[in-house]
Design an enzyme around this catalytic site. Sequence first.
Site, PDB file in Angstrom:
ATOM      1  N   HIS A  59       0.858  -1.189   0.000  1.00 49.59           N
ATOM      2  CA  HIS A  59       0.000   0.000   0.000  1.00 49.59           C
ATOM      3  C   HIS A  59       0.895   1.239   0.000  1.00 49.59           C
ATOM      4  O   HIS A  59       2.047   1.186   0.422  1.00 49.59           O
ATOM      5  CB  HIS A  59      -0.898   0.006   1.233  1.00 49.59           C
ATOM      6  CG  HIS A  59      -1.952  -1.053   1.213  1.00 49.59           C
ATOM      7  ND1 HIS A  59      -3.059  -0.999   2.028  1.00 49.59           N
ATOM      8  CD2 HIS A  59      -2.078  -2.198   0.480  1.00 49.59           C
ATOM      9  CE1 HIS A  59      -3.820  -2.047   1.798  1.00 49.59           C
ATOM     10  NE2 HIS A  59      -3.242  -2.803   0.869  1.00 49.59           N
ATOM     11  N   GLU A  61       1.058   3.860   1.886  1.00 50.14           N
ATOM     12  CA  GLU A  61       1.615   4.226   3.182  1.00 50.14           C
ATOM     13  C   GLU A  61       2.777   3.315   3.574  1.00 50.14           C
ATOM     14  O   GLU A  61       3.797   3.787   4.070  1.00 50.14           O
ATOM     15  CB  GLU A  61       0.530   4.144   4.276  1.00 50.14           C
ATOM     16  CG  GLU A  61      -0.627   5.097   4.072  1.00 50.14           C
ATOM     17  CD  GLU A  61      -1.808   4.483   3.338  1.00 50.14           C
ATOM     18  OE1 GLU A  61      -2.939   4.927   3.582  1.00 50.14           O
ATOM     19  OE2 GLU A  61      -1.603   3.567   2.515  1.00 50.14           O
ATOM     20  N   CYS A  89      -5.915   2.120   5.877  1.00 46.03           N
ATOM     21  CA  CYS A  89      -6.605   0.868   6.190  1.00 46.03           C
ATOM     22  C   CYS A  89      -6.053   0.320   7.514  1.00 46.03           C
ATOM     23  O   CYS A  89      -5.077   0.855   8.050  1.00 46.03           O
ATOM     24  CB  CYS A  89      -6.382  -0.137   5.062  1.00 46.03           C
ATOM     25  SG  CYS A  89      -4.709  -0.834   5.025  1.00 46.03           S
ATOM     26  N   CYS A  92      -2.234  -0.454   7.328  1.00 43.75           N
ATOM     27  CA  CYS A  92      -1.408   0.749   7.273  1.00 43.75           C
ATOM     28  C   CYS A  92      -1.441   1.510   8.594  1.00 43.75           C
ATOM     29  O   CYS A  92      -0.416   2.022   9.043  1.00 43.75           O
ATOM     30  CB  CYS A  92      -1.854   1.645   6.118  1.00 43.75           C
ATOM     31  SG  CYS A  92      -1.527   0.906   4.500  1.00 43.75           S
TER      32      CYS A  92
END
Length: 162
Positions: A59, A61, A89, A92
């Site tokens: 992801h 992040e 999410c 993250c």
Amino acid sequence: MNLYDKEQAETFMRYAIALGRKGMEAGNGGPFGAIVVKNGNIIGEGWNRVLSSNDPTAHGEIVAIRDACNRIQSYDLSGCELYTSGEPCPMCLSAIYWARLDRIFYGFKIQAAAEACFDDVLIYQELNKPLNQRLIPEVQMLEPEALKVLKDYIAAPNRVIY
């Protein structure tokens, strides 16, 4: 909440959003870009690379946190802020806490991401269930052997607490 420079924060957020667009348009993954900022300087950046790397943890992040940690040669991002195009999410968010980031700035909310089929509701529901009621079974085994390694780690005189 501590004060911050709104104009500077908006500039950083626009950059994170642009990274999300860059990755999305390249076909790397979803429209998620992120940067890590320390003392007004970008020390890490990334965008969603789930598709291009075949890595479900890539992801934006996470990629930005890894980049920042690599650049400063530390797992500790205390004193840093994260700018991300979308609300983090659960994975993250956990990484953000493990990295000890001081603040999160985000663009769209998780509800908007859900409308684009990036839906974290199942994960939140599963985290609130007892282990024996989760969709993915969790089986504990060899506890004494695993605990031995943990106890050896605790007893190690050169252990780094992080």
